[in-house]
Enzyme design. Structure first.
Site, PDB file in Angstrom:
ATOM      1  N   TYR A 199     -77.266  49.909  43.330  1.00 31.28           N
ATOM      2  CA  TYR A 199     -76.506  48.690  43.039  1.00 31.28           C
ATOM      3  C   TYR A 199     -75.207  49.030  42.326  1.00 31.28           C
ATOM      4  O   TYR A 199     -75.034  50.112  41.766  1.00 31.28           O
ATOM      5  CB  TYR A 199     -77.339  47.707  42.213  1.00 31.28           C
ATOM      6  N   CYS A 200     -74.282  48.066  42.359  1.00 34.27           N
ATOM      7  CA  CYS A 200     -73.008  48.171  41.645  1.00 34.27           C
ATOM      8  C   CYS A 200     -72.545  46.753  41.327  1.00 34.27           C
ATOM      9  O   CYS A 200     -73.341  45.811  41.401  1.00 34.27           O
ATOM     10  CB  CYS A 200     -71.969  48.943  42.470  1.00 34.27           C
ATOM     11  N   THR A 201     -71.288  46.574  40.994  1.00 34.44           N
ATOM     12  CA  THR A 201     -70.801  45.267  40.555  1.00 34.44           C
ATOM     13  C   THR A 201     -70.836  44.224  41.661  1.00 34.44           C
ATOM     14  O   THR A 201     -71.418  43.149  41.506  1.00 34.44           O
ATOM     15  CB  THR A 201     -69.358  45.388  40.021  1.00 34.44           C
ATOM     16  N   ILE A 228     -74.390  43.013  41.528  1.00 35.33           N
ATOM     17  CA  ILE A 228     -74.868  42.288  40.349  1.00 35.33           C
ATOM     18  C   ILE A 228     -74.411  40.835  40.378  1.00 35.33           C
ATOM     19  O   ILE A 228     -75.173  39.922  40.035  1.00 35.33           O
ATOM     20  CB  ILE A 228     -74.350  42.975  39.068  1.00 35.33           C
TER      21      ILE A 228
END
EC number: 1.14.-.-
Length: 350
Positions: A199-201, A228
């Site tokens: 995952y990332c932003t 996110i």
């Protein structure tokens, strides 16, 4: 011929934005698709965005587009329609709407052509960036968090992870995404039989990272749809527990969106609970660090006594000291090594 770049000073543009009465919506989006002529596409899209008073940062490359922008709310639907009809590949594109938004995230439109929309350092001609992992929606994410056979991997920078992350997520210790990719492969070899969740932003980094992991022999790879931002929004809408702890760092004037009430980071100067990033007010430094209100007052917004003393000098003397300084090219540097050396913060990798 229309002007295809900004000609007004940053100070004037920022003042104009702050004086605006019309509310704005902060949006991020990306799309990996082939752009035959990035410069031509950039120029055409720049005219569309400026006509709609869009501010923000947009990168284009042969591999696609990456954007973080703000749009006047009265023009949001028109923006959506024009974006979706600009290129068939953008039709129906998911737009990540900011979770916390005062509409003051950007004050100028900067649109640039780059080699990649995410600097990955990959030069392997056999790498297929389209062979990505499977998407996970909010409910699936929560289920995976309870699965002992799943490992969550945070593909963001150290300063992003520090203020917020998913429960028990692994940090890949590196200063850049290009450094993280080979480290992720190395660190996860012992988990090769596990379910890898990345995952990332907003999704752009973890999507490419998922393809890189598959390229390196990992078969059970997922990534969180919309990152996110989309996860938190959908979880709240669906009444699901939000399992992200702390704050989501964002790359605009806000520097963060509150996801949960927990404050998991600490002031880099006194150690008090705090998760508010700032840049050192000394323009010869501009270090990104975490500073509590008490230390902000004590150090006048600076990262150290040395910078505080330099900030108090006459402006002409400050400019003289900045000119030709060895670390002048470190302005905006967010590296963990520089942070540790200036603030004596222990490196968690050691």
């Amino acid at each position: 011929m229309p002007v295809l770049h900004n000609r007004i000073s940053n100070d004037e543009l920022k003042a104009k934005m702050l004086a605006e009465s019309e509310p704005r919506t902060t949006i991020s989006f990306y799309k990996y698709f082939t752009i035959a002529s990035p410069q031509q596409t950039r120029d055409a899209l720049y005219q569309v965005f400026t006509a709609l008073d869009v501010f923000g940062r947009v990168y284009l490359a042969h591999e696609g587009i990456n954007a973080q922008i703000s749009v006047p709310q009265s023009k949001l639907e028109t923006f959506r329609q024009q974006l979706y009809t600009f290129d068939p590949a953008l039709d129906g594109l998911r737009l990540n709407i900011a979770l916390e938004d005062d509409g003051k995230s950007f004050w100028v439109l900067r649109m640039k052509v780059r080699d990649r929309i995410v600097a990955d350092g990959i030069d392997d001609p056999t790498f297929d960036a389209s062979n990505v992992g499977d998407y996970l929606k909010a409910a699936d994410v929560n289920a995976m968090l309870d699965d002992p056979d799943a490992v969550f991997i945070d593909m963001r920078n150290h300063y992003e992870y520090e203020v917020g992350h998913f429960e028990n997520a692994l940090e890949i210790p590196a200063d850049t995404f290009r450094e993280q990719l080979p480290k992720a492969v190395e660190m996860l070899r012992e988990h090769a039989d596990k379910k890898i969740v990345m995952y990332c932003t907003g999704g752009i980094r973890c999507e490419k990272a998922s393809a890189w992991m598959k390229h390196n022999g990992f078969n059970k790879v997922w990534h969180i749809e919309g990152g996110i931002i989309e996860y938190a929004r959908r979880a709240r809408e669906q009444g699901l527990p939000v399992r992200f702890i702390g704050k989501n760092f964002v790359f605009d004037e806000r520097m963060g969106e509150r996801i949960s009430d927990e404050v998991i980071a600490h002031c880099h100067q006194c150690g008090a609970p705090c998760d508010s990033h700032t840049n050192c007010k000394n323009d010869g430094c501009h270090l990104l660090f975490i500073q509590c209100p008490q230390c902000a007052s004590k150090f006048n917004g600076c990262c150290s006594e040395q910078c505080c003393e330099e900030l108090a000098l006459p402006e002409e003397e400050q400019r003289r000291r900045r000119a030709g300084r060895e670390n002048g090219n470190k302005i905006f540097n967010k590296s963990r090594g520089r942070l540790n050396s200036k603030l004596s913060i222990p490196d968690p990798a050691e």
